[in-house]
Design an enzyme around this catalytic site. Structure first.
Site, short mmCIF file in Angstrom:
data_model
loop_
_atom_site.label_atom_id
_atom_site.label_comp_id
_atom_site.label_asym_id
_atom_site.label_seq_id
_atom_site.Cartn_x
_atom_site.Cartn_y
_atom_site.Cartn_z
CB THR A 199 -62.03 43.89 50.70
OG1 THR A 199 -61.48 42.61 50.43
CG2 THR A 199 -63.05 44.24 49.63
CG HIS A 204 -65.66 34.05 49.63
ND1 HIS A 204 -65.95 33.64 48.35
CD2 HIS A 204 -64.33 34.32 49.64
CE1 HIS A 204 -64.84 33.64 47.63
NE2 HIS A 204 -63.85 34.05 48.39
NE ARG A 293 -55.59 36.92 63.50
CZ ARG A 293 -54.52 36.50 62.88
NH1 ARG A 293 -54.36 36.75 61.60
NH2 ARG A 293 -53.59 35.82 63.53
CG HIS A 295 -56.43 47.08 57.85
ND1 HIS A 295 -57.81 47.06 57.73
CD2 HIS A 295 -56.00 48.02 56.99
CE1 HIS A 295 -58.17 47.96 56.84
NE2 HIS A 295 -57.09 48.56 56.37
CB ALA A 296 -53.08 47.13 54.69
CB ALA A 479 -35.39 26.38 20.24
N1 LIG Z 1 -27.91 27.68 9.38
C1 LIG Z 1 -28.99 26.94 9.66
N2 LIG Z 1 -29.09 26.31 10.84
C2 LIG Z 1 -30.19 25.58 11.14
N3 LIG Z 1 -31.23 25.43 10.30
C3 LIG Z 1 -31.20 26.05 9.11
C4 LIG Z 1 -30.07 26.83 8.73
N4 LIG Z 1 -30.31 27.32 7.51
C5 LIG Z 1 -31.52 26.85 7.13
N5 LIG Z 1 -32.05 26.08 8.09
C6 LIG Z 1 -33.38 25.45 8.03
O1 LIG Z 1 -34.25 26.21 8.84
C7 LIG Z 1 -34.99 25.36 9.72
C8 LIG Z 1 -34.70 25.73 11.14
O2 LIG Z 1 -35.26 26.96 11.46
P1 LIG Z 1 -35.62 27.32 12.94
O3 LIG Z 1 -36.43 28.57 12.89
O4 LIG Z 1 -36.26 26.15 13.60
O5 LIG Z 1 -34.20 27.61 13.59
S1 LIG Z 1 -33.89 28.35 14.97
O6 LIG Z 1 -34.72 27.77 15.99
O7 LIG Z 1 -34.12 29.78 14.76
O8 LIG Z 1 -32.45 28.08 15.22
C9 LIG Z 1 -34.51 23.95 9.53
O9 LIG Z 1 -35.54 23.20 8.95
P2 LIG Z 1 -36.54 22.28 9.81
O10 LIG Z 1 -35.73 21.55 10.84
O11 LIG Z 1 -37.09 21.36 8.78
O12 LIG Z 1 -37.55 23.16 10.39
C10 LIG Z 1 -33.33 24.06 8.59
O13 LIG Z 1 -33.39 23.16 7.52
#
Ligand SMILES: Nc1ncnc2c1ncn2[C@@H]1O[C@H](COP(=O)(O)OS(=O)(=O)O)[C@@H](OP(=O)(O)O)[C@H]1O
Length: 574
Positions: A199, A204, A293, A295-296, A479
């Site tokens: 198995t 069960h 039934r 099998h594998a 991001a």
């Molecule tokens: N060039 C540039 N572009 C954007 N942000 C900048 C930059 N330089 C410095 N900061 C400050 O760094 C914070 C954002 O960093 P993050 O790590 O969230 O950025 S990223 O997701 O890697 O793009 C962000 O601060 P918070 O938004 O308060 O976290 C920015 O004030």
């Protein structure tokens, strides 16, 4: 008496080569080496310990051609599955693989030398032919065919092996038996008739019932021999399964059944695999083998049709039964009869009698949602093990990934969400704020695309680990790039829940809310590549939720996230 090994002699290479072990070990530093893949490691273990008798190495081209064409080694012995050492040209060059060369084969986990291969030949297989003959179709929906085309190297290396040492195991060591050990164990127990049950799934009540019926019908003892090597992708992990088997074993009468784990890399090859499984069991000294039934079976092909008929495996083992030399016990499906509260072979259930079953899919749903699993289906001890490994959503981890412009309000939202989730008290809640991440985890990174991608990748890794451990992780980077966010989702979803929340507060409002004057400096060119000013923000099209903190309060946004979590069962009790 234990069954005669396939081919007449048990090829336990550890025993055969025991007196050469130190000279082989001394030779290793003088040889090129080859690090095995996970599958090759499983195959090697069973060649070395005699589980694959009469094989004493990886198949040479002649043996391979015979096995692929008509399941026969050049000696004429029946052998259904090609056991091959696949390599790429790079490895051939690096390890100087050529006829007569000696190569040390290393364990991929600790680089320990396990065996020395004397190369007999290196050949390029016809993979499509192998797929069609061995697995029935050149269709990559079959996991072994997919492996063949997508993972296996272009060339196969054939040759005989000399054993140095067995791969080290650190899990369930006492329940692992080589064929020689199992044969000795049977002798000690004075077992002469043994039915093996293969198995790769949890067991069960129905499985206990059918194995006992098989033992009763053949007046034999029982060997529960589950596979703990590689099984079908998506199967329940072997740690959980072995805990299940250990919970089940006391349900057999004392002295009736033993558990032995098999380090086999399954191919899901249906009929040919059933013949292979039977031969492996015969090598382990077993006299009877249950073939079920489908099998594998690998499931459905790319056209949505089953690769094999439900009884194809039974038909093939029946065809070769005199050569297989192990008595096949056809698997009797047992059904639970509600009124009499008993299990019965499905074909003996009188017409009109109500039967019940819980499919694998339904079981997984009940585990996921925490719904009850009835006692007629499984044992409370087994269910407890499964629930430990598959906690309901309310006990699983998740990540809330907030994305949005600087000063969009995502940092305040992240903090408020942490506070709100802390009220639950069921998980630890971790907050990964950019200011901390950039001070600790990503301290050397700037704001180029590459650096931002790395930054998000690192946060995804940490959030994934937290999620896997059952915590709630809140990450709140800008991001700005879609691909990095998608990669984060992929990483984290493997471990638990993932929710992408786009904090969509418009740039103009972010600029107004920005008390530190960062945007102003970016507009003046004092900060370069600033997201929203002179660096892009790719608006997500796959957000699970979008909140605009110009129009909504933080409280409302937190509530919407909690509603999302509640819908999927991560918070609140169903
Ligand atoms: N060039 C540039 N572009 C954007 N942000 C900048 C930059 N330089 C410095 N900061 C400050 O760094 C914070 C954002 O960093 P993050 O790590 O969230 O950025 S990223 O997701 O890697 O793009 C962000 O601060 P918070 O938004 O308060 O976290 C920015 O004030």
């Amino acid at each position: 008496m234990a069954n005669t090994p396939h081919g007449g002699t048990l090829k336990d290479l550890y025993i055969r080569d025991a007196d050469k072990q130190s000279s082989l070990l001394a030779e290793v530093p003088t040889l090129p080496s080859l690090v095995l893949t996970d599958r090759q490691l499983c195959d090697l273990e069973l060649i070395l310990n005699g589980g694959f008798s009469p094989l004493e190495g990886f198949l040479t081209q002649k043996d391979y051609d015979g096995v692929v064409a008509d399941m026969r080694l050049t000696s004429g012995t029946l052998w259904p599955i090609p056991i091959t050492l696949d390599v790429n040209q790079d490895t051939i060059d690096a390890s100087k693989i050529q006829a007569n060369a000696r190569v040390a084969l290393l364990d991929p986990r600790d680089y320990q030398p396990l065996a020395i291969l004397t190369v007999e030949d290196v050949y390029r297989p016809d993979k499509s032919k192998e797929a069609i003959n061995v697995y029935g179709a050149d269709d990559q929906a079959h996991p072994a065919v997919n492996y063949l085309h997508s993972i296996a190297g272009e060339f196969y290396v054939g040759g005989a092996l000399q054993a140095i040492q067995a791969p080290a195991h650190y899990d369930y060591v006492a329940s692992r038996y080589t064929p020689s050990e199992l044969r000795a164990h049977f002798k000690k127990l004075q077992w002469t008739r043994v039915v093996a049950f293969q198995t790769r799934n949890p067991m069960h009540r129905a499985h206990r019932e059918l194995t006992v019926r098989a033992a009763r019908a053949r007046k034999a003892h029982l060997l529960i021999q589950p596979v703990v090597g590689l099984t079908k992708p998506g199967d329940i992990d072997h740690y959980t399964r072995v805990r299940v088997y250990k919970a089940l074993m006391p349900k057999y009468p004392n002295g009736m059944a033993e558990l032995s784990l098999l380090p086999l890399a399954m191919r899901m090859g249906g009929p040919r695999e059933a013949v292979w499984h039977a031969l492996i069991r015969k090598n382990h000294g077993v006299t009877h083998f249950i073939v079920g039934r489908d099998h594998a079976g690998p499931g459905k092909n790319s056209q949505g049709v089953d690769f094999y008929g439900p009884y194809d495996a039974q038909a093939l083992v029946e065809k070769y039964k005199s050569e297989i030399g192990i008595e096949i016990v056809p698997f009797q499906m047992v059904a639970y009869c509600v009124d009499s509260d008993e299990y019965m072979p499905a074909d003996e259930v009188p017409e009109g009698v109500k039967t019940l079953n819980i499919s694998g899919t339904e079981l997984r749903r009940r585990l996921r949602t925490g719904l009850p699993i009835p006692e007629w289906f499984s044992y409370p001890e087994v269910v407890k093990v499964l629930r430990q490994s598959h906690p309901p959503r309310a006990q699983q981890g998740f990540t809330i990934f907030l994305t949005g412009l600087h000063a969009s309000g995502k940092n305040a939202l992240a903090r408020a969400l942490q506070v709100s989730l802390n009220q639950e008290g069921t998980r630890s809640v971790s907050l990964l704020m950019s200011e901390n991440v950039r001070a600790e985890l990503s301290s050397e990174l700037g704001f180029s695309k590459r650096d931002r991608d790395l930054n998000i990748g690192r946060q995804a890794f940490v959030a994934g680990e937290l999620t896997r451990a059952g915590a709630a992780a809140i990450v709140a980077p800008i991001a700005p790039y879609d691909e990095a966010r998608k990669n984060a989702r992929k990483t984290i979803e493997k471990s638990g829940g993932f929710y992408l929340v786009h904090v969509s507060t418009p740039l103009a409002d972010c600029e107004k809310r920005d008390h530190d004057g960062v945007y102003e400096r970016a507009r003046k060119g004092e900060i370069k590549d600033f997201t929203g000013i002179d660096d892009p923000y790719e608006v997500p099209s796959d957000a699970d939720l979008t909140v605009n903190l110009s129009e909504q309060t933080i409280s409302q946004a937190v509530h919407e996230i909690v509603l999302l979590l509640e819908k999927d069962g991560y918070v609140g009790s169903a």
